[in-house]
Write a protein that holds these residues in place. Structure first.
Motif, short mmCIF file in Angstrom:
data_model
loop_
_atom_site.label_atom_id
_atom_site.label_comp_id
_atom_site.label_asym_id
_atom_site.label_seq_id
_atom_site.Cartn_x
_atom_site.Cartn_y
_atom_site.Cartn_z
N ALA A 62 -5.09 -5.87 -0.16
CA ALA A 62 -4.55 -6.91 -1.04
C ALA A 62 -5.02 -6.75 -2.48
N ASP A 63 -6.18 -6.11 -2.68
CA ASP A 63 -6.70 -5.90 -4.03
C ASP A 63 -6.21 -4.59 -4.65
N GLY A 64 -5.24 -3.92 -3.99
CA GLY A 64 -4.69 -2.70 -4.54
C GLY A 64 -5.48 -1.44 -4.24
N VAL A 65 -6.51 -1.55 -3.43
CA VAL A 65 -7.32 -0.38 -3.08
C VAL A 65 -6.65 0.36 -1.92
N PRO A 66 -6.44 1.67 -2.03
CA PRO A 66 -5.85 2.43 -0.93
C PRO A 66 -6.65 2.29 0.35
N THR A 93 2.26 3.15 -8.27
CA THR A 93 0.94 2.54 -8.37
C THR A 93 0.82 1.85 -9.72
N THR A 94 0.35 0.62 -9.71
CA THR A 94 0.42 -0.19 -10.92
C THR A 94 -0.68 0.15 -11.92
N PRO A 95 -0.31 0.27 -13.21
CA PRO A 95 -1.30 0.57 -14.24
C PRO A 95 -2.04 -0.66 -14.75
N ASN A 96 -1.57 -1.86 -14.37
CA ASN A 96 -2.27 -3.09 -14.73
C ASN A 96 -1.86 -4.18 -13.75
N TYR A 145 5.23 -5.75 -5.42
CA TYR A 145 5.23 -6.38 -4.11
C TYR A 145 3.81 -6.49 -3.55
N PRO A 146 3.63 -7.25 -2.49
CA PRO A 146 2.30 -7.34 -1.88
C PRO A 146 1.85 -5.97 -1.34
N ASP A 147 0.55 -5.74 -1.38
CA ASP A 147 -0.08 -4.56 -0.78
C ASP A 147 0.38 -3.26 -1.42
N ILE A 148 0.66 -3.33 -2.72
CA ILE A 148 0.98 -2.14 -3.51
C ILE A 148 -0.33 -1.65 -4.14
N PRO A 149 -0.58 -0.34 -4.15
CA PRO A 149 -1.83 0.14 -4.75
C PRO A 149 -1.83 0.03 -6.27
N GLY A 150 -3.01 -0.02 -6.83
CA GLY A 150 -3.20 -0.02 -8.28
C GLY A 150 -4.08 1.14 -8.69
N ILE A 151 -4.21 1.33 -10.01
CA ILE A 151 -5.12 2.33 -10.55
C ILE A 151 -5.69 1.81 -11.87
N HIS A 152 -6.12 0.54 -11.84
CA HIS A 152 -6.65 -0.08 -13.05
C HIS A 152 -8.03 -0.70 -12.84
N THR A 153 -8.63 -0.49 -11.65
CA THR A 153 -9.99 -0.96 -11.40
C THR A 153 -10.82 0.19 -10.85
N ASP A 154 -12.14 0.04 -10.92
CA ASP A 154 -13.03 1.08 -10.39
C ASP A 154 -12.84 1.24 -8.88
N ALA A 155 -12.65 0.13 -8.17
CA ALA A 155 -12.48 0.20 -6.72
C ALA A 155 -11.19 0.92 -6.35
N GLN A 156 -10.13 0.67 -7.10
CA GLN A 156 -8.86 1.36 -6.83
C GLN A 156 -9.00 2.86 -7.10
#
Length: 364
Positions: A32-36, A58-61, A67-78
């Motif tokens: 849910a937090d965008g982490v793979p 993958t979202t840049p911000n 949509y729900p459960d989509i990965p991100g690449i804007h946090t250290d955890a992601q």
């Protein structure tokens, strides 16, 4: 005669063992937090024999989440989560780039915590998925010039994170009704400033994003995906030929790694023109049968494919249902088919990590 699909190629700074590319597919398997997730680690590692894997949008911000459960690449955890994926793929001699996708108006506050941003305050003309199910799309906030500048900077920062996470490069998503496409399309971009109006102005945001990403990580690590004429997510470009001649012509001399063309809804004549304009590698993403990609003649076989002169072929559902797609096509073996489209987006291993390889199917 050697099928050219199985010959080596090079994209920018990346050497590829074959010309079959795994297309980016939204699968809603991140946390849910965008982490793979662990599921994603296995999914991509199992498909490492692809010439190139383009990981899902993958979202840049945070505001760009669709949509729900989509990965991100804007946090250290992601970033750390994606590093686990790239390490697993590299351990099997695979190569990956990450698609950067900002959804623009294709989001909801219940999903991202933010009111979506878009070129103009025009809602997506259909429901949008949220954690509680489909809901009417909200009217987005029209982006200010400061919003535009900060979003461009977020794309560049996300690209730097992607390389730090072990990706060979990134693909900027300018297709399928996402934010860049919303700027290109006349029915979703009613701006009267330098980012709206004539085609030369409606391409400005896409050009700025691509060039900022190229400056951040090098143009040889950057691809762009476009879908001329696509009507998905309510798009109606109005002047498709003018828009894409202007966009491709503007970026043609920037030394980008590749241009990724989605063929679904458009005129093959346009692709022939874009092929003439584009001097570099062109990845084609057509609707193909197994016979189209397996038969002798490979890359140059078939109407749209031949007209566009693609250098590589990207396939989505073929790789979804066949982790060993390359090996199956080489052997002329039967292919798995997608069992249930609903399972593509439901989470869990079913319909994601339970498609057998040929060896597993034969053993069973």
């Amino acid at each position: 005669m050697t099928n050219p699909l199985f010959t080596p190629a090079r994209i920018g700074s990346i050497d590829l063992p074959n010309r079959l590319v795994m297309a980016p597919l939204t699968r809603n398997r991140a946390h849910a937090d965008g982490v793979p997730s662990d599921l994603m680690v296995r999914h991509y590692a199992d498909r490492a024999s692809a010439g190139l894997i383009i990981a899902e949008g993958t979202t840049p911000n945070a505001v760009g989440q669709t949509y729900p459960d989509i990965p991100g690449i804007h946090t250290d955890a992601q970033e750390a989560g994606w590093r686990r994926v790239t390490e697993a793929v590299r351990a099997r001699s695979g190569r990956m780039v990450l698609q950067l996708q900002h959804g623009g108006r294709n989001g909801h506050p219940d999903t991202s915590g933010h009111l979506p941003l878009a070129p103009s305050a025009i809602a997506l003309p259909e429901d949008v998925q949220t954690p509680s199910g489909p809901q009417p799309a909200p009217v987005p906030r029209e982006m200010t010039l400061d919003d535009i500048r900060s979003t461009v900077a977020d794309f560049a920062a996300a690209a730097r994170r992607a390389v730090a996470a072990g990706f060979e490069g990134v693909e900027v998503h300018g297709a399928n009704g996402q934010l860049l496409h919303q700027f290109l399309s006349e029915n979703s971009n009613l701006r009267t400033d330098e980012y709206g109006g004539a085609p030369g102005q409606r391409i400005r945001f896409a050009v700025e994003v691509v060039r900022a990403v190229a400056e951040a990580i090098g143009p040889e690590r950057v691809g762009l995906r476009i879908s001329p004429g696509a009507t998905v997510n309510g798009m109606a470009e109005g002047d498709t030929y003018a828009i894409y001649r202007a966009l491709v012509g503007e970026l043609a001399r920037d030394g980008l790694a590749y241009l990724h063309l989605v063929y679904a809804d458009s005129d093959p004549r346009l692709f022939a023109e874009l092929r003439e304009l584009w001097p570099g590698v062109l990845i084609g993403n057509p609707v193909l049968t197994r016979e189209d990609v397996a038969a002798d003649g490979g890359l140059r076989k078939g109407g749209l494919l031949h007209a566009a002169g693609a250098d590589l072929i990207s396939l989505g559902r073929g790789f979804l249902a066949n982790p060993d797609l390359v090996e199956r096509l080489k052997a002329g073996a039967p292919l798995n088919v997608v069992r249930d489209k609903y399972l593509m987006y439901t989470g869990g291993a079913t319909g994601y990590n339970d498609y057998p390889t040929l060896a597993q199917a034969l053993a069973a």
